[in-house]
Design an enzyme around this catalytic site. Structure first.
Site, PDB file in Angstrom:
ATOM      1  N   TYR A  32      45.482  38.302  47.628  1.00  0.00           N
ATOM      2  CA  TYR A  32      45.077  38.884  48.926  1.00  0.00           C
ATOM      3  C   TYR A  32      46.027  39.965  49.417  1.00  0.00           C
ATOM      4  O   TYR A  32      45.700  40.722  50.333  1.00  0.00           O
ATOM      5  CB  TYR A  32      44.897  37.798  49.999  1.00  0.00           C
ATOM      6  CG  TYR A  32      46.131  36.981  50.331  1.00  0.00           C
ATOM      7  CD1 TYR A  32      47.194  37.525  51.055  1.00  0.00           C
ATOM      8  CD2 TYR A  32      46.225  35.654  49.937  1.00  0.00           C
ATOM      9  CE1 TYR A  32      48.319  36.773  51.356  1.00  0.00           C
ATOM     10  CE2 TYR A  32      47.339  34.896  50.223  1.00  0.00           C
ATOM     11  CZ  TYR A  32      48.380  35.456  50.939  1.00  0.00           C
ATOM     12  OH  TYR A  32      49.491  34.710  51.221  1.00  0.00           O
ATOM     13  N   GLU A  33      47.206  40.050  48.820  1.00  0.00           N
ATOM     14  CA  GLU A  33      48.145  41.099  49.233  1.00  0.00           C
ATOM     15  C   GLU A  33      47.720  42.467  48.690  1.00  0.00           C
ATOM     16  O   GLU A  33      48.285  43.486  49.094  1.00  0.00           O
ATOM     17  CB  GLU A  33      49.559  40.756  48.741  1.00  0.00           C
ATOM     18  CG  GLU A  33      50.140  39.537  49.438  1.00  0.00           C
ATOM     19  CD  GLU A  33      51.487  39.143  48.863  1.00  0.00           C
ATOM     20  OE1 GLU A  33      52.458  39.855  49.141  1.00  0.00           O
ATOM     21  OE2 GLU A  33      51.552  38.136  48.138  1.00  0.00           O
ATOM     22  N   MET A  73      44.567  29.690  48.187  1.00  0.00           N
ATOM     23  CA  MET A  73      44.507  31.116  47.836  1.00  0.00           C
ATOM     24  C   MET A  73      45.436  31.486  46.683  1.00  0.00           C
ATOM     25  O   MET A  73      45.888  32.631  46.590  1.00  0.00           O
ATOM     26  CB  MET A  73      44.862  31.960  49.069  1.00  0.00           C
ATOM     27  CG  MET A  73      44.018  31.651  50.297  1.00  0.00           C
ATOM     28  SD  MET A  73      44.582  32.551  51.735  1.00  0.00           S
ATOM     29  CE  MET A  73      43.629  31.727  53.038  1.00  0.00           C
ATOM     30  N   SER A  74      45.717  30.526  45.807  1.00  0.00           N
ATOM     31  CA  SER A  74      46.648  30.824  44.708  1.00  0.00           C
ATOM     32  C   SER A  74      46.349  29.947  43.496  1.00  0.00           C
ATOM     33  O   SER A  74      45.291  29.326  43.413  1.00  0.00           O
ATOM     34  CB  SER A  74      48.088  30.565  45.173  1.00  0.00           C
ATOM     35  OG  SER A  74      48.285  29.189  45.384  1.00  0.00           O
ATOM     36  N   ASN A 127      46.410  20.809  55.819  1.00  0.00           N
ATOM     37  CA  ASN A 127      45.460  20.783  56.934  1.00  0.00           C
ATOM     38  C   ASN A 127      44.100  20.326  56.424  1.00  0.00           C
ATOM     39  O   ASN A 127      43.837  20.403  55.222  1.00  0.00           O
ATOM     40  CB  ASN A 127      45.328  22.198  57.535  1.00  0.00           C
ATOM     41  CG  ASN A 127      44.880  23.218  56.490  1.00  0.00           C
ATOM     42  OD1 ASN A 127      45.676  23.650  55.651  1.00  0.00           O
ATOM     43  ND2 ASN A 127      43.616  23.577  56.517  1.00  0.00           N
ATOM     44  N   ALA A 164      50.089  25.088  48.866  1.00  0.00           N
ATOM     45  CA  ALA A 164      49.570  24.480  50.089  1.00  0.00           C
ATOM     46  C   ALA A 164      48.058  24.633  50.032  1.00  0.00           C
ATOM     47  O   ALA A 164      47.560  25.665  49.594  1.00  0.00           O
ATOM     48  CB  ALA A 164      50.129  25.215  51.295  1.00  0.00           C
ATOM     49  N   SER A 178      54.304  27.097  49.511  1.00  0.00           N
ATOM     50  CA  SER A 178      54.818  26.904  50.874  1.00  0.00           C
ATOM     51  C   SER A 178      55.606  25.608  51.013  1.00  0.00           C
ATOM     52  O   SER A 178      55.199  24.570  50.514  1.00  0.00           O
ATOM     53  CB  SER A 178      53.660  26.886  51.874  1.00  0.00           C
ATOM     54  OG  SER A 178      52.898  28.052  51.743  1.00  0.00           O
ATOM     55  N   HIS A 214      59.028  35.350  52.215  1.00  0.00           N
ATOM     56  CA  HIS A 214      59.000  35.101  50.773  1.00  0.00           C
ATOM     57  C   HIS A 214      60.145  35.855  50.110  1.00  0.00           C
ATOM     58  O   HIS A 214      60.196  37.075  50.171  1.00  0.00           O
ATOM     59  CB  HIS A 214      57.671  35.557  50.159  1.00  0.00           C
ATOM     60  CG  HIS A 214      56.570  34.565  50.338  1.00  0.00           C
ATOM     61  ND1 HIS A 214      55.879  34.025  49.282  1.00  0.00           N
ATOM     62  CD2 HIS A 214      56.054  34.008  51.445  1.00  0.00           C
ATOM     63  CE1 HIS A 214      54.980  33.176  49.741  1.00  0.00           C
ATOM     64  NE2 HIS A 214      55.054  33.155  51.058  1.00  0.00           N
ATOM     65  N   HIS A 224      48.129  29.719  60.220  1.00  0.00           N
ATOM     66  CA  HIS A 224      49.184  29.666  59.206  1.00  0.00           C
ATOM     67  C   HIS A 224      50.386  28.841  59.670  1.00  0.00           C
ATOM     68  O   HIS A 224      51.050  28.185  58.869  1.00  0.00           O
ATOM     69  CB  HIS A 224      49.620  31.087  58.829  1.00  0.00           C
ATOM     70  CG  HIS A 224      50.632  31.133  57.734  1.00  0.00           C
ATOM     71  ND1 HIS A 224      50.365  30.679  56.465  1.00  0.00           N
ATOM     72  CD2 HIS A 224      51.917  31.547  57.708  1.00  0.00           C
ATOM     73  CE1 HIS A 224      51.431  30.816  55.711  1.00  0.00           C
ATOM     74  NE2 HIS A 224      52.400  31.338  56.438  1.00  0.00           N
ATOM     75  N   HIS A 277      50.397  37.073  45.921  1.00  0.00           N
ATOM     76  CA  HIS A 277      49.023  36.583  46.055  1.00  0.00           C
ATOM     77  C   HIS A 277      48.041  37.738  45.879  1.00  0.00           C
ATOM     78  O   HIS A 277      48.351  38.882  46.222  1.00  0.00           O
ATOM     79  CB  HIS A 277      48.825  35.951  47.435  1.00  0.00           C
ATOM     80  CG  HIS A 277      49.695  34.767  47.687  1.00  0.00           C
ATOM     81  ND1 HIS A 277      50.977  34.895  48.174  1.00  0.00           N
ATOM     82  CD2 HIS A 277      49.479  33.439  47.513  1.00  0.00           C
ATOM     83  CE1 HIS A 277      51.509  33.685  48.286  1.00  0.00           C
ATOM     84  NE2 HIS A 277      50.635  32.788  47.888  1.00  0.00           N
TER      85      HIS A 277
HETATM   86  N1  HPA Z   1      42.187  27.269  53.226  1.00  0.00           N
HETATM   87  C1  HPA Z   1      42.675  28.138  52.324  1.00  0.00           C
HETATM   88  N2  HPA Z   1      43.936  28.170  51.960  1.00  0.00           N
HETATM   89  C2  HPA Z   1      44.770  27.283  52.527  1.00  0.00           C
HETATM   90  C3  HPA Z   1      44.331  26.350  53.476  1.00  0.00           C
HETATM   91  C4  HPA Z   1      42.959  26.340  53.842  1.00  0.00           C
HETATM   92  O1  HPA Z   1      42.497  25.545  54.681  1.00  0.00           O
HETATM   93  N3  HPA Z   1      45.424  25.605  53.841  1.00  0.00           N
HETATM   94  C5  HPA Z   1      46.472  26.094  53.122  1.00  0.00           C
HETATM   95  N4  HPA Z   1      46.081  27.110  52.328  1.00  0.00           N
END
Ligand code: HPA
Length: 272
Positions: A86-87, A212-213, A236, A114, A31, A62, A248, A84
């Protein structure tokens, strides 16, 4: 030849029909760095749609193509758009692009993402050099018959993230005046964000950031003997660490805010 390896060979053939460019380094950018490929000295590009059997991302925004070119005279391949777990793809397909980049000649991999900060010393907008990972909550991408053409059945994971490259990242960050944290990245499947209780558990397990990657890709790359370096953008604070709910948009906003610095760091690291 196994079915999985045959599929890789097929993809390789599709790409080789379009370009004979040999990258030295592969870049998987998360990201905020989605348009990095447009800033390099482009020599060729191949749309994922033109590669038979290639997983194409469903995430809006993407882009899906390999970009070949030079960053400071270093021949690179950039994945513009990644898939990913999760897709809904099979793990084998999630790591297919990484394996392909290795088969195209890349000996090194730079991966960014990210991530949510778990370490109390981290703040949104920080960068974290990934020193190690925890991957036990996501299926291992090497499950199933071993692709002996790529690497051994039981690959060593005691230094997934190259200390040599880590030293370069730290030196380049310092030159650029970018403050760089270090830590352990934990990959989850997503797509739901974590609960505060899970984050407390992950902190106790030794994780500094969560996302998640990345880990599945680095395991596949390490299996092939690639030298790897990973950098997270802490977008975050993880769930329960602030009063705010996660979303997101906030992740994207922070990633975009520091994208310029992140790109400078990536360029400097590749150059070294
Ligand atoms: N959790 C999981 N994946 C993420 C986060 C998070 O807080 N921030 C960016 N990707």
């Amino acid at each position: 030849m196994s079915e999985a390896y045959e599929k890789l060979q097929n993809c390789l053939k599709c790409i080789r029909e379009k370009t004979d460019f040999r990258p030295e380094m592969a870049l998987i950018l998360g990201s905020g760095l989605g348009d990095y490929a447009e800033s390099i000295d482009i020599r060729a590009e191949v749309s994922y749609h033109d590669i038979e059997g290639f997983p194409v991302s469903t995430v809006p925004g993407h882009k899906g193509r390999f970009v070949f070119g030079y960053v400071k005279q270093v021949p690179v391949i950039v994945m513009q758009g990644r898939v990913h777990y999760y897709e809904g793809y099979a793990m084998e397909d999630v790591v297919l692009p990484t394996r392909l980049m290795g088969m195209l000649g890349a000996k090194k991999l730079l991966v960014t993402n990210a991530a949510g900060g778990i370490n109390f010393d981290f703040a949104p907008g920080d960068f974290m050099l990934i020193t190690d990972h925890i991957s036990t909550m996501v299926p291992n991408p090497l499950l199933g018959a071993n692709l002996g053409e790529l690497g051994p059945r039981f690959p060593d994971m005691s230094e997934v993230y190259s200390r040599r490259m880590g030293t370069i990242v730290k030196a380049e960050a310092e030159k650029l005046g970018i403050s760089l944290k270090e830590g352990v990245y934990l990959q989850l499947t997503g797509p739901s964000y974590e609960t505060p209780a899970e984050i407390r558990m992950f902190r106790n397990l030794g994780a500094d950031a969560v996302g998640m990657s990345t880990v599945c890709e680095t395991i596949a790359a390490r299996h092939m003997g690639m030298e790897i370096c990973g950098i997270s953008c802490i977008t975050n604070l993880a769930a329960g660490m602030s009063v705010k709910a996660l979303n997101h948009a906030e992740v994207q906003e922070t990633a975009d805010r520091v994208a310029k610095q992140f790109k400078e760091l990536v360029t400097a690291v590749v150059g070294q």
